[in-house]
Design a protein around this motif. Structure first.
Motif, PDB file in Angstrom:
ATOM      1  N   LYS A  97       6.759  19.413 -51.990  1.00 38.55           N
ATOM      2  CA  LYS A  97       7.010  20.892 -52.023  1.00 38.55           C
ATOM      3  C   LYS A  97       7.904  21.297 -50.659  1.00 38.55           C
ATOM      4  CE  LYS A  97       4.845  22.367 -55.481  1.00 38.55           C
ATOM      5  NZ  LYS A  97       5.460  23.050 -56.621  1.00 38.55           N
ATOM      6  N   LEU A  98       7.710  20.391 -49.518  1.00 36.55           N
ATOM      7  CA  LEU A  98       8.240  20.716 -48.371  1.00 36.55           C
ATOM      8  C   LEU A  98       9.680  20.446 -48.221  1.00 36.55           C
ATOM      9  CD1 LEU A  98       7.789  22.017 -45.547  1.00 36.55           C
ATOM     10  CD2 LEU A  98       6.809  19.824 -44.709  1.00 36.55           C
ATOM     11  N   LEU A  99      10.143  19.244 -48.811  1.00 36.48           N
ATOM     12  CA  LEU A  99      11.405  18.833 -48.646  1.00 36.48           C
ATOM     13  C   LEU A  99      12.376  19.846 -49.370  1.00 36.48           C
ATOM     14  CD1 LEU A  99      10.892  14.938 -48.816  1.00 36.48           C
ATOM     15  CD2 LEU A  99      11.151  16.303 -46.871  1.00 36.48           C
ATOM     16  N   GLY A 100      13.264  20.091 -48.853  1.00 31.13           N
ATOM     17  CA  GLY A 100      14.428  20.805 -49.564  1.00 31.13           C
ATOM     18  C   GLY A 100      14.176  22.428 -49.441  1.00 31.13           C
ATOM     19  N   ALA A 101      12.864  22.950 -48.893  1.00 30.91           N
ATOM     20  CA  ALA A 101      12.486  24.279 -49.055  1.00 30.91           C
ATOM     21  C   ALA A 101      12.979  25.007 -47.791  1.00 30.91           C
ATOM     22  CB  ALA A 101      10.939  24.259 -48.849  1.00 30.91           C
ATOM     23  N   HIS A 102      13.161  26.264 -47.965  1.00 24.24           N
ATOM     24  CA  HIS A 102      13.597  26.923 -46.633  1.00 24.24           C
ATOM     25  C   HIS A 102      12.462  26.924 -45.627  1.00 24.24           C
ATOM     26  CE1 HIS A 102      17.286  28.042 -48.974  1.00 24.24           C
ATOM     27  NE2 HIS A 102      16.418  28.405 -49.904  1.00 24.24           N
ATOM     28  N   PRO A 103      12.867  26.799 -44.474  1.00 17.73           N
ATOM     29  CA  PRO A 103      11.959  26.854 -43.214  1.00 17.73           C
ATOM     30  C   PRO A 103      11.763  28.186 -42.667  1.00 17.73           C
ATOM     31  CG  PRO A 103      13.916  26.081 -42.604  1.00 17.73           C
ATOM     32  CD  PRO A 103      14.256  26.317 -43.974  1.00 17.73           C
ATOM     33  N   TYR A 104      11.592  29.393 -43.466  1.00 15.11           N
ATOM     34  CA  TYR A 104      11.594  30.550 -43.010  1.00 15.11           C
ATOM     35  C   TYR A 104      10.413  31.365 -44.311  1.00 15.11           C
ATOM     36  CZ  TYR A 104      15.631  31.375 -45.739  1.00 15.11           C
ATOM     37  OH  TYR A 104      16.749  31.395 -46.580  1.00 15.11           O
TER      38      TYR A 104
ATOM     39  N   PRO B 183       6.509  33.204 -45.244  1.00 15.30           N
ATOM     40  CA  PRO B 183       5.278  33.527 -45.122  1.00 15.30           C
ATOM     41  C   PRO B 183       4.944  31.931 -44.590  1.00 15.30           C
ATOM     42  CG  PRO B 183       5.702  34.135 -47.067  1.00 15.30           C
ATOM     43  CD  PRO B 183       6.822  33.621 -46.700  1.00 15.30           C
ATOM     44  N   TYR B 184       3.973  31.994 -43.597  1.00 17.17           N
ATOM     45  CA  TYR B 184       3.476  30.573 -42.933  1.00 17.17           C
ATOM     46  C   TYR B 184       4.453  30.039 -41.969  1.00 17.17           C
ATOM     47  CZ  TYR B 184      -0.121  31.098 -46.440  1.00 17.17           C
ATOM     48  OH  TYR B 184      -1.319  31.727 -47.016  1.00 17.17           O
ATOM     49  N   TRP B 185       5.547  30.591 -41.671  1.00 16.00           N
ATOM     50  CA  TRP B 185       6.809  29.933 -40.893  1.00 16.00           C
ATOM     51  C   TRP B 185       6.597  30.822 -39.511  1.00 16.00           C
ATOM     52  CZ3 TRP B 185       8.908  25.213 -41.499  1.00 16.00           C
ATOM     53  CH2 TRP B 185       8.675  24.646 -43.094  1.00 16.00           C
ATOM     54  N   GLU B 186       7.459  30.245 -38.617  1.00 18.49           N
ATOM     55  CA  GLU B 186       7.592  30.864 -37.626  1.00 18.49           C
ATOM     56  C   GLU B 186       8.528  32.190 -37.610  1.00 18.49           C
ATOM     57  OE1 GLU B 186       9.569  30.506 -33.087  1.00 18.49           O
ATOM     58  OE2 GLU B 186       9.791  28.872 -34.530  1.00 18.49           O
ATOM     59  N   TYR B 187       9.612  31.807 -38.738  1.00 17.76           N
ATOM     60  CA  TYR B 187      10.611  33.017 -38.784  1.00 17.76           C
ATOM     61  C   TYR B 187      10.366  33.710 -40.288  1.00 17.76           C
ATOM     62  CZ  TYR B 187      13.262  29.855 -35.308  1.00 17.76           C
ATOM     63  OH  TYR B 187      13.438  29.151 -34.128  1.00 17.76           O
ATOM     64  N   ALA B 188      10.467  34.975 -40.083  1.00 16.75           N
ATOM     65  CA  ALA B 188      10.305  35.615 -41.150  1.00 16.75           C
ATOM     66  C   ALA B 188      11.649  35.791 -42.139  1.00 16.75           C
ATOM     67  CB  ALA B 188      10.011  37.293 -40.776  1.00 16.75           C
ATOM     68  N   ASN B 189      12.742  35.365 -41.668  1.00 18.42           N
ATOM     69  CA  ASN B 189      13.940  35.402 -42.499  1.00 18.42           C
ATOM     70  C   ASN B 189      15.161  34.431 -41.903  1.00 18.42           C
ATOM     71  OD1 ASN B 189      15.634  36.881 -40.276  1.00 18.42           O
ATOM     72  ND2 ASN B 189      14.382  38.815 -41.104  1.00 18.42           N
ATOM     73  N   ARG B 190      16.001  34.507 -42.642  1.00 17.57           N
ATOM     74  CA  ARG B 190      16.941  33.283 -42.174  1.00 17.57           C
ATOM     75  C   ARG B 190      17.971  33.683 -40.980  1.00 17.57           C
ATOM     76  NH1 ARG B 190      21.138  30.527 -46.618  1.00 17.57           N
ATOM     77  NH2 ARG B 190      22.567  29.641 -45.052  1.00 17.57           N
TER      78      ARG B 190
ATOM     79  N   ALA C 192      16.885  35.201 -38.279  1.00 13.26           N
ATOM     80  CA  ALA C 192      16.094  34.811 -37.101  1.00 13.26           C
ATOM     81  C   ALA C 192      16.184  33.612 -36.757  1.00 13.26           C
ATOM     82  CB  ALA C 192      14.403  35.386 -37.552  1.00 13.26           C
ATOM     83  N   MET C 193      16.235  32.590 -37.793  1.00  8.67           N
ATOM     84  CA  MET C 193      16.405  31.257 -37.593  1.00  8.67           C
ATOM     85  C   MET C 193      17.909  30.797 -37.210  1.00  8.67           C
ATOM     86  SD  MET C 193      15.646  28.080 -40.013  1.00  8.67           S
ATOM     87  CE  MET C 193      13.916  28.052 -39.786  1.00  8.67           C
ATOM     88  N   GLU C 194      18.640  31.438 -37.726  1.00  9.35           N
ATOM     89  CA  GLU C 194      20.082  31.459 -37.226  1.00  9.35           C
ATOM     90  C   GLU C 194      20.319  31.754 -35.873  1.00  9.35           C
ATOM     91  OE1 GLU C 194      22.361  33.556 -40.246  1.00  9.35           O
ATOM     92  OE2 GLU C 194      22.657  32.077 -41.434  1.00  9.35           O
TER      93      GLU C 194
END
Length: 615
Positions: free
Chosen positions: A171-178, A180-187, A189-191
């Motif tokens: 489930k984790l591989l290929g998923a977006h890292p933002y 719920p449960y992530w440090e970033y709320a949206n893309r 913020a990560m960028e």
């Protein structure tokens, strides 16, 4: 690559993946690999610093742990080989080694994981090496995550990261890292963070967030983000480190600081080289009547001047504490407070190793109350000694002054009996007998009182006494009573003690004399034995006499206490109280018990080391 579910290492070329995963492992805490021959085949920077901090420029590849100062390695060099040979059906077994660095106290627990079999690490192919690194990555204590910024998907993750994110790998591989449960709320913020990382490359970014421990419970997590080039693109590597142990340690440290600061004693940490305070607690300032900050500002040299201490002597004392570590040194001295009052403090110093240097830990306590109490006790003891001397003198004078009129009363009563007894009737003669008997009993009581007041008086004259000799003297004094009663004395060899020889003779004479006096119908038999109690000797004097009822066990040691009428057994009832006084002044204890057959046993103890002299 959007939504790709395959891990990066299955898509990349072996050479690039090998290089990149070595770089990822450098972000983790201590990880190293040992080949089947027990030598190191890989060690990241953290492992290198842990294993060989004094050899930063030397590669550890091909080096045995024993070569970098770890003791007991002869027991452990083949441990990886033993673990590997126990692997079966593709399962990975784990064990734990406990290693100690040469010359250091304590030991370190090291988690050992068998990653596979190989006869020689030098013959591994790049693919095999990559496989080893990937397995090592899964067993890192930190969560490791690779993110591809080109499409913002998770490229790869180790098992710890999957558990900390509470997601299965597929489930984790290929998923977006933002989200719920992530440090970033949206893309977005990560960028923004990625842009910052690119701008400060190769410096990482660190943040502390609320996350999950690898075992599932919530805990603070430290995120360390790096970027590094991988082929023609950039990759973000995220290390997820559980901070729960660090937080607990910090809480314990805060609690310890609170306890130390609230302590009534003054606590000082001193740098013996710079000769200044490293830190002090609130109690240290209170001893001087000032604040902790004021004491730190005044410094150690101000304290030395106030105490008229010599710096050279104090430096030598500190050096001696370091040489004799962990021994401590305690002193007492007066201390003048800021308000002018003077107290007495007791300081205990000890050298403590703090990282790579020595410090002196000192604990000071206000003992003014204790010293005042000690002085009061000394004063009262001196008064008691003088009072005892006065009482002894009074008893002596009184006995002397009373003895003469009693002697005169008895003499004139006997003269009356001789000259005029025939002229008196029976009642008159009986009255004269009462006068004579009363005078004799009074004389006996006065002599007993004087003897009791002097009992144990020579305790200050301690010397080595063979108890066999003291018993011989007592039996010699009782020779006629022994002969008349046809008594039998059975004795063991007795030890030597530090004692008063006259007092020891008195104890034996009274105990054996009582056995002869209070005998039964058969000839008296007295048995004298000894027992080693460790710090004391126990001496026992047992007889086959008439015995003592248990309800009278305490009463028999009181002065002038009699259990039998005077017309049956003579004496003033003072012998056992004298024994008690002498034994207790020697630091021992005396008691009595009834024997199962018949008779009585008196036991008393004497310390092997001389007791403090008492009066």
């Amino acid at each position: 690559m959007e939504g790709a579910a395959e891990p990066y290492h299955s898509l990349a070329t072996t050479a690039n993946a090998l290089m990149n995963f070595k770089r990822v492992l450098e972000l983790s805490s201590e990880v190293w690999l040992c080949a089947a021959d027990g030598k190191i085949s890989f060690a990241n920077c953290a492992a290198h610093e842990f294993l060989a901090p004094a050899m930063p420029q030397v590669s550890l590849v091909g080096v045995a742990l024993s070569d970098v100062g770890w003791g007991g390695i002869d027991l452990h060099t083949d441990a990886p080989q033993r673990v590997i040979t126990r692997c079966h059906d593709g399962k990975t077994l784990e064990t734990e080694l406990r290693l100690a660095r040469d010359g250091a106290s304590g030991e370190v627990a090291i988690r050992v994981v068998a990653l596979g079999q190989s006869s020689d690490a030098g013959h591994l192919s790049p693919a095999q090496r990559l496989d080893r690194l990937l397995k090592a990555l899964d067993f890192c204590p930190d969560g490791m995550l690779l993110i591809r910024p080109s499409n913002w998907t998770v490229l790869d993750a180790n098992d710890v990261a999957c558990r900390m994110l509470r997601l299965r790998r597929e489930k984790l591989l290929g998923a977006h890292p933002y989200g719920p449960y992530w440090e970033y709320a949206n893309r977005e913020a990560m960028e923004n963070d990625f842009i910052k990382l690119m701008g400060q490359y190769p410096q990482p970014m660190m943040a502390e967030v609320e996350g999950f421990h690898r075992e599932g419970y919530r805990c603070p997590v430290e995120l360390t983000k790096h970027v590094f080039p991988m082929g023609d693109e950039w990759i973000i590597a995220v290390t997820m480190r559980d901070l729960s142990e660090r937080v607990i340690a910090r809480q314990q440290l805060d609690l310890m600081r609170l306890v130390v600061n609230e302590a009534a004693d003054g606590v000082y940490v001193i740098d013996p080289e710079k000769f200044e305070y490293v830190d002090v607690n609130e109690g240290a300032g209170k001893l001087y009547g000032i604040s902790r900050e004021a004491l730190l500002a005044r410094g150690l040299r101000w304290v030395m001047n106030e105490a008229n201490a010599n710096e050279e002597d104090l430096r030598e004392r500190y050096a001696e504490l370091i040489r004799t570590h962990p021994a401590s040194f305690t002193t007492e001295r007066p201390l003048r407070r800021d308000d002018g009052t003077v107290i007495v403090i007791e300081s205990t110093r000890r050298a403590v190793r703090l990282h790579d240097r020595w410090v002196i830990a000192s604990v000071a306590r206000d003992i003014s109350g204790r010293k005042a109490a000690e002085e009061e006790i000394k004063r009262r003891m001196a008064e008691l000694a003088r009072s005892n001397e006065d009482l002894e003198q009074f008893a002596y004078v009184t006995s002397h002054d009373l003895t003469e009129p009693l002697r005169m009363m008895a003499s004139y009563a006997q003269l009356l009996k001789r000259r005029y007894g025939s002229q008196l009737d029976e009642s008159g003669r009986e009255f004269i007998e009462f006068i004579i008997g009363g005078a004799q009993r009074m004389r006996l009581l006065i002599d007993a009182l004087l003897q009791y007041s002097r009992a144990g008086r020579a305790i200050t004259q301690i010397q080595s006494v063979a108890l066999d000799d003291a018993l011989d003297d007592a039996l010699a004094n009782l020779a006629k009573a022994l002969s008349d009663s046809q008594a039998k004395v059975i004795r063991e060899s007795l030890p030597s003690v530090a004692a008063d020889p006259v007092g020891m003779m008195q104890v034996f004479q009274n105990l054996v004399g009582n056995a002869l006096k209070f005998r039964g119908d058969t000839s008296p038999e007295v048995r004298i034995t000894t027992q080693d109690l460790g710090s004391h000797w126990q001496i026992s004097v047992a007889d086959n006499g008439i015995g003592i009822a248990p309800e009278y066990f305490d009463r028999v040691f009181a002065a002038f206490q009699r259990l039998h009428p005077r017309n049956r057994y003579e004496g003033a009832g003072i012998g056992l109280s004298i024994c008690k006084k002498i034994v207790e002044r020697h630091g021992g204890h005396i008691w009595v018990e009834a024997l199962a057959s018949s008779g009585t046993a008196f036991h008393f103890t004497l310390p092997k080391q001389p007791a403090a002299a008492t009066r």
